[in-house]
Design a protein around this motif. Structure first.
Motif, PDB file in Angstrom:
ATOM      1  N   TYR A 298       0.823  -1.115  -0.006  1.00 48.70           N
ATOM      2  CA  TYR A 298       0.147  -0.005  -0.036  1.00 48.70           C
ATOM      3  C   TYR A 298       0.700   1.156  -0.100  1.00 48.70           C
ATOM      4  O   TYR A 298       1.939   1.249   0.494  1.00 48.70           O
ATOM      5  CB  TYR A 298      -0.845  -0.125   1.174  1.00 48.70           C
ATOM      6  CG  TYR A 298      -0.295  -0.233   2.383  1.00 48.70           C
ATOM      7  CD1 TYR A 298       0.378   0.705   3.313  1.00 48.70           C
ATOM      8  CD2 TYR A 298       0.067  -1.605   2.965  1.00 48.70           C
ATOM      9  CE1 TYR A 298       0.946   0.444   4.466  1.00 48.70           C
ATOM     10  CE2 TYR A 298       0.695  -1.742   4.122  1.00 48.70           C
ATOM     11  CZ  TYR A 298       1.093  -0.875   5.009  1.00 48.70           C
ATOM     12  OH  TYR A 298       1.674  -1.058   5.973  1.00 48.70           O
ATOM     13  N   GLY A 303      -1.625   3.069  -4.286  1.00 50.01           N
ATOM     14  CA  GLY A 303      -2.659   2.586  -3.760  1.00 50.01           C
ATOM     15  C   GLY A 303      -2.794   1.263  -2.920  1.00 50.01           C
ATOM     16  O   GLY A 303      -1.548   1.124  -2.622  1.00 50.01           O
ATOM     17  N   LYS A 310      -3.584  -3.997  -8.465  1.00 51.54           N
ATOM     18  CA  LYS A 310      -4.316  -2.723  -7.726  1.00 51.54           C
ATOM     19  C   LYS A 310      -5.739  -3.232  -7.588  1.00 51.54           C
ATOM     20  O   LYS A 310      -6.339  -3.632  -8.456  1.00 51.54           O
ATOM     21  CB  LYS A 310      -4.260  -1.520  -8.651  1.00 51.54           C
ATOM     22  CG  LYS A 310      -4.472  -0.336  -7.874  1.00 51.54           C
ATOM     23  CD  LYS A 310      -4.262   1.255  -8.542  1.00 51.54           C
ATOM     24  CE  LYS A 310      -4.599   2.313  -7.982  1.00 51.54           C
ATOM     25  NZ  LYS A 310      -4.273   3.501  -8.693  1.00 51.54           N
ATOM     26  N   LYS A 312      -9.470  -1.798  -5.655  1.00 48.60           N
ATOM     27  CA  LYS A 312     -10.109  -0.753  -4.864  1.00 48.60           C
ATOM     28  C   LYS A 312     -11.265  -1.515  -4.159  1.00 48.60           C
ATOM     29  O   LYS A 312     -11.794  -2.457  -4.492  1.00 48.60           O
ATOM     30  CB  LYS A 312     -10.849   0.128  -5.990  1.00 48.60           C
ATOM     31  CG  LYS A 312     -10.188   0.959  -7.021  1.00 48.60           C
ATOM     32  CD  LYS A 312      -9.077   1.988  -6.154  1.00 48.60           C
ATOM     33  CE  LYS A 312      -8.384   3.017  -6.889  1.00 48.60           C
ATOM     34  NZ  LYS A 312      -7.617   3.917  -6.426  1.00 48.60           N
ATOM     35  N   ILE A 494      -2.158   7.814   2.998  1.00 45.46           N
ATOM     36  CA  ILE A 494      -3.202   6.738   2.431  1.00 45.46           C
ATOM     37  C   ILE A 494      -4.462   6.884   2.866  1.00 45.46           C
ATOM     38  O   ILE A 494      -4.723   6.932   4.250  1.00 45.46           O
ATOM     39  CB  ILE A 494      -2.776   5.139   2.449  1.00 45.46           C
ATOM     40  CG1 ILE A 494      -1.080   5.412   1.987  1.00 45.46           C
ATOM     41  CG2 ILE A 494      -3.486   4.506   1.549  1.00 45.46           C
ATOM     42  CD1 ILE A 494      -0.545   3.646   2.494  1.00 45.46           C
ATOM     43  N   VAL A 512     -12.667   7.303  -5.103  1.00 41.83           N
ATOM     44  CA  VAL A 512     -11.830   6.053  -4.970  1.00 41.83           C
ATOM     45  C   VAL A 512     -11.306   5.740  -6.509  1.00 41.83           C
ATOM     46  O   VAL A 512     -10.028   5.412  -6.618  1.00 41.83           O
ATOM     47  CB  VAL A 512     -12.754   5.038  -4.539  1.00 41.83           C
ATOM     48  CG1 VAL A 512     -12.029   3.591  -4.484  1.00 41.83           C
ATOM     49  CG2 VAL A 512     -13.153   5.269  -2.904  1.00 41.83           C
ATOM     50  N   ASN A 515      -8.435   8.329  -7.941  1.00 44.99           N
ATOM     51  CA  ASN A 515      -7.415   9.079  -6.943  1.00 44.99           C
ATOM     52  C   ASN A 515      -6.749   7.684  -6.325  1.00 44.99           C
ATOM     53  O   ASN A 515      -7.342   6.836  -5.405  1.00 44.99           O
ATOM     54  CB  ASN A 515      -7.809   9.700  -5.784  1.00 44.99           C
ATOM     55  CG  ASN A 515      -8.388  10.973  -6.451  1.00 44.99           C
ATOM     56  OD1 ASN A 515      -7.593  11.920  -6.923  1.00 44.99           O
ATOM     57  ND2 ASN A 515      -9.881  11.334  -6.460  1.00 44.99           N
ATOM     58  N   SER A 516      -5.263   7.390  -6.629  1.00 43.92           N
ATOM     59  CA  SER A 516      -4.692   6.123  -6.156  1.00 43.92           C
ATOM     60  C   SER A 516      -4.475   6.143  -4.830  1.00 43.92           C
ATOM     61  O   SER A 516      -4.506   5.167  -3.995  1.00 43.92           O
ATOM     62  CB  SER A 516      -3.344   6.150  -6.906  1.00 43.92           C
ATOM     63  OG  SER A 516      -2.409   7.430  -6.383  1.00 43.92           O
ATOM     64  N   TYR A 517      -4.298   7.626  -4.209  1.00 45.56           N
ATOM     65  CA  TYR A 517      -4.284   7.617  -2.592  1.00 45.56           C
ATOM     66  C   TYR A 517      -5.509   7.398  -1.680  1.00 45.56           C
ATOM     67  O   TYR A 517      -5.543   7.151  -0.610  1.00 45.56           O
ATOM     68  CB  TYR A 517      -3.659   9.080  -2.455  1.00 45.56           C
ATOM     69  CG  TYR A 517      -4.391  10.428  -2.828  1.00 45.56           C
ATOM     70  CD1 TYR A 517      -5.579  10.742  -2.065  1.00 45.56           C
ATOM     71  CD2 TYR A 517      -4.236  10.769  -3.917  1.00 45.56           C
ATOM     72  CE1 TYR A 517      -6.253  11.839  -2.430  1.00 45.56           C
ATOM     73  CE2 TYR A 517      -4.714  11.875  -4.520  1.00 45.56           C
ATOM     74  CZ  TYR A 517      -6.034  12.366  -3.668  1.00 45.56           C
ATOM     75  OH  TYR A 517      -6.863  13.465  -3.906  1.00 45.56           O
ATOM     76  N   ILE A 519      -8.045   4.301  -1.319  1.00 49.89           N
ATOM     77  CA  ILE A 519      -7.987   3.036  -1.472  1.00 49.89           C
ATOM     78  C   ILE A 519      -9.477   2.508  -1.450  1.00 49.89           C
ATOM     79  O   ILE A 519      -9.584   1.205  -1.745  1.00 49.89           O
ATOM     80  CB  ILE A 519      -6.902   2.174  -0.764  1.00 49.89           C
ATOM     81  CG1 ILE A 519      -7.377   2.089   0.756  1.00 49.89           C
ATOM     82  CG2 ILE A 519      -5.595   2.753  -0.914  1.00 49.89           C
ATOM     83  CD1 ILE A 519      -6.556   1.400   1.642  1.00 49.89           C
TER      84      ILE A 519
END
Length: 800
Positions: A298, A303, A310, A312, A494, A512, A515-517, A519
């Motif tokens: 992470y 993410g 990856k 979500k 994160i 979500v 944006n990768s940050y 998660i």
């Protein structure tokens, strides 16, 4: 939708079998759930061996006495506890100890007792465990004798209020007798991790703590075998070990597994470590521990990563109750809960705000449902007068250990949560406390991140930066709107939205997804639950106004904010949320309840507009009504009675929704999905005729004769063509013959105050549920369901 239901029913049966096998795999661990005596009230002499309990009620565990009671606005658990009774209760059981066990170490293992559980053996108190969600052991070896022994348990849930949701009362999870040789692997002392994982091979690190409880130094052989999902040995180790008298020793072995089956959401492959301890060819001890080969990473840049992919998190929060069963944690109920969640499209769950049952986690392991395992709702500052704040300073360390040490081998767990909306969160003390808790978690398990959930409705959000810094992942409750500016201020953070309003599904998915940050998002909640009465309700003008936290809302006795209702039926919002995160379901048709049909609709913070799978609106003929179609196809068409109403886009720009306003007329609605100009998928709603039939649909047709197996039977009231009448509210009565008993009945109406232990139940929206438990003899069960003006119907089940 029906195809998916049958698929998940098959998964339910498979997982149920796996869980039973896991629970019976170790000979040294035997379930002692049967043959208890129970009495509500306080009986100080009940701890004594010769106490006369002949007039006490006989029952089997798991047991929750609160859910057996009647709803009453005056009960001290109040709105938080669903207006059900609490109090003090005693349990007693005769435990027979054979002569062969007298030279063994004997322990009692309680998976969960709510709360203040004081355990006695032959009149001797073994201590009190206050926190009702922690599992705990008691060594009874010094106090037992050959023959009859008496275990007594005093459960005190009388100090109210002590929780913000329904807890139940009693020994609501399993109890086990653990019989071990003096030389054995320590309970919860084995840690299995997979520090190096790729497609070619995995490094499996097995850390075993071996105890020698004899008065002499001993030499033993510790043998470890790794078995894959086909029960094939894929790795092994054997080591000779010297252990000092009355001491323990850590054995750490690295074992290579070639071409591993990885554990993932789509393919939850499980391995098993069989750990044996030998001395001069005599097997002294055997442990069987399920685990998964998987890798989690992470970062704000990438993410959340599972096995280099990856992911979500489409998450939901859940409380621990099982609806009409209350807190009683039957294996099948816990499996059912996990399967319903996965079947509704969730890939993750947060156990808010307490540790779950072992079986629930085993089920999550088996079906690939990720877990945030949460410890506490609060620390030192109270939310309710008698909550965990009373015990925090003395007990937090032991309860954190019970959480992490018990559960750290579960591959489904991806995160530990050390708290939720802590009252003192703006203080320096909170930062110091979080530092202590997080570090203790990391000491026990360094492989997973630590989070907790925070929120504020003030304009001083930045005050939490030092507290966030104590965590690996920042838990945001209802604060997704702060994520972008927080990322600019603290780029390394994160972000995970640990609670969100159901109606914000699209905006949260967008945050979500983009944006990768960020998660994931965890909606409050995944399922309706008892207690926190009235949260998520909609109401009509003239009803009591306001939010659940502002005033009592009796007869509301539960939460209506779940994607899944109390009897397991998915609400329209559930289908919409699943479409946002996956392509498993891509078309859904529902109808918005017309305003003023039953009254002027008023919403609350956690509600969504009442929307139903219904084309039955008698008296509304000719008036305009909103038909909603959710779809991730480019566009959809709506037909009314075979005639095209129109076609609309359902792209991201339209939030994957189309709304058609049409005049109501009994008949048929058909939604079709359009791809490249062709109709590729269809959903239909039909107007039901007069309620004529009772339809029974069990989730299985055969039960085990083990005294604990369950079958859930869905009840639909339909017309002669089998179409459910969504306005039917007929009174149903249940009768049962044979090798089963009714343990719960329900509908999804959280204002219906009929006892969940009742053999009568009104349908709501044309539906109801009954739950039957098997007895211990083989045979059959015949359930009869009756209702005035309808033909009686019966269902035969096997018990084998």
């Amino acid at each position: 939708m029906r195809t998916l239901q049958y698929f998940w029913a098959a998964i339910f049966a498979l997982v149920s079998t796996t869980i039973v096998a896991q629970n019976n795999i170790s000979e040294k661990k035997s379930k002692i759930d049967f043959g208890w005596k129970f009495k509500l009230g306080d009986y100080p002499l009940a701890s004594e061996q010769n106490f006369d309990d002949s007039m006490w009620r006989e029952l089997d565990l798991p047991h929750d006495w609160s859910v057996e009671g009647n709803f009453d606005a005056k009960h001290p658990m109040g709105n938080d506890g669903g207006y059900l009774p609490a109090g003090i209760g005693w349990y007693r059981k005769v435990l027979n100890v054979a002569s062969s066990q007298m030279n063994k170490k004997l322990s009692l293992y309680f998976e969960g007792v709510y709360m203040n559980a004081e355990v006695f053996i032959n009149g001797t108190s073994l201590g009190i465990r206050p926190y009702g969600f922690s599992s705990f052991f008691h060594d009874i070896s010094p106090y037992v004798k050959e023959g009859k022994n008496v275990v007594a348990v005093r459960v005190d849930n009388s100090q109210q209020k002590n929780c913000r949701w329904y807890t139940g009362s009693g020994i609501y999870r399993h109890v086990w007798l653990i019989t071990e040789n003096p030389i054995h692997a320590t309970q919860w002392g084995t840690i299995i991790t997979t520090p190096q994982v790729d497609a070619k091979q995995a490094l499996v690190n097995v850390h075993v703590n071996v105890q020698n409880e004899t008065n002499s130094s001993e030499q033993v052989i510790v043998e470890i075998n790794i078995l894959d999902k086909k029960n094939k040995i894929t790795g092994k180790s054997s080591l000779m070990v010297d252990i000092q008298a009355n001491n323990s020793k850590d054995i750490i072995e690295n074992i290579i597994v070639k071409s591993p089956y990885l554990w993932a959401v789509e393919s939850p492959n499980l391995y098993r470590a069989v750990i044996k301890i030998f001395q001069k060819n005599n097997l002294l001890d055997q442990s069987n521990i399920s685990f998964g080969v998987r890798k989690i990473e992470y970062s704000a840049a990438k993410g959340f990563i599972l096995n280099d992919n990856k992911l979500k998190l489409n998450g939901g929060c859940v409380h621990h109750d099982n609806g009409p069963l209350g807190a009683a944690a039957y294996d099948q109920a816990e499996v059912k809960k996990a399967v319903l969640l996965k079947g509704a499209g969730f890939n993750a769950v947060r156990t808010s705000h307490n540790p779950p049952s072992e079986v629930f986690l085993q089920a999550c392991d088996s079906i690939g449902l990720l877990v945030i395992n949460e410890s506490f709702d609060g620390w030192r500052e109270e939310k309710n007068t008698y909550d965990y704040s009373i015990y925090f300073d003395k007990w937090w360390k032991k309860d954190i250990e019970a959480l992490v040490m018990r559960d750290r081998n579960h591959p489904s767990i991806i995160m530990w949560s050390i708290g939720n909306e802590i009252i003192e969160r703006k203080t320096l003390e909170a930062v110091q406390t979080a530092h202590k808790l997080a570090n203790h978690v990391r000491k026990l398990d360094s492989t997973r991140p630590v989070t907790s959930a925070m929120t504020t409705w003030d304009n001083d959000w930045e005050v939490f930066d030092p507290l966030f810094a104590m965590h690996d992942i920042g838990g945001y409750n209802y604060q997704m709107h702060r994520a972008v500016s927080d990322h600019e201020r603290v780029p390394s953070r994160i972000i995970l939205q640990t609670e969100s309003y159901p109606r914000d599904a699209f905006n949260n998915w967008k945050a979500v997804n983009d944006n990768s940050y960020i998660i994931g998002d965890f909606v409050w909640t995944a399922m309706d639950y008892l207690g926190e009465s009235g949260i998520g309700r909609y109401y009509y003008k003239g009803d009591v106004k306001g939010e659940h936290y502002e005033r009592d809302l009796f007869p509301w006795h539960g939460a209506y904010c779940g994607d899944i209702d109390l009897i397991g039926w998915r609400k329209p919002i559930s289908h919409y949320r699943e479409m946002l995160y996956s392509y498993r379901e891509m078309l859904y048709l529902a109808v918005k309840e017309p305003n003023n049909y039953y009254g002027e609709i008023q919403e609350t913070l956690w509600s969504v507009w009442p929307t139903w799978e219904s084309w039955n609106w008698p008296g509304y003929e000719g008036k305009m009504i909103d038909v909603e179609i959710y779809s991730t196809y480019p566009s959809v068409r709506l037909y009314q009675d075979g005639k095209l109403v129109g076609e609309k886009s359902t792209t991201r720009e339209e939030e994957f929704k189309a709304v058609f306003q049409i005049p109501y007329k009994a008949g048929e609605l058909k939604a079709t999905a359009i791809l490249n100009g062709k109709e590729v998928q269809t959903q239909i709603l039909k107007t039901a005729g007069k309620t004529s039939l009772i339809k029974l649909t069990p989730d299985r047709t055969a039960l085990k004769a083990d005294g604990q197996d369950l079958v859930y039977i869905n009840i639909d009231l339909t017309d002669l063509q089998g179409v459910r009448e969504p306005n039917a509210d007929n009174l149903l009565s249940f009768e049962i013959e044979g090798e089963g008993i009714i343990v719960g009945s329900a509908n999804a109406n959280l204002k219906d105050t009929a006892s969940y232990a009742s053999n009568k139940r009104k349908a709501w929206k044309g539906q109801a549920l009954i739950i039957i438990k098997s007895k211990k003899e083989k045979g059959s069960i015949i359930l009869s369901v009756k209702s005035p003006d309808l033909k009686d119907v019966s269902l035969k089940l096997k018990v084998e």
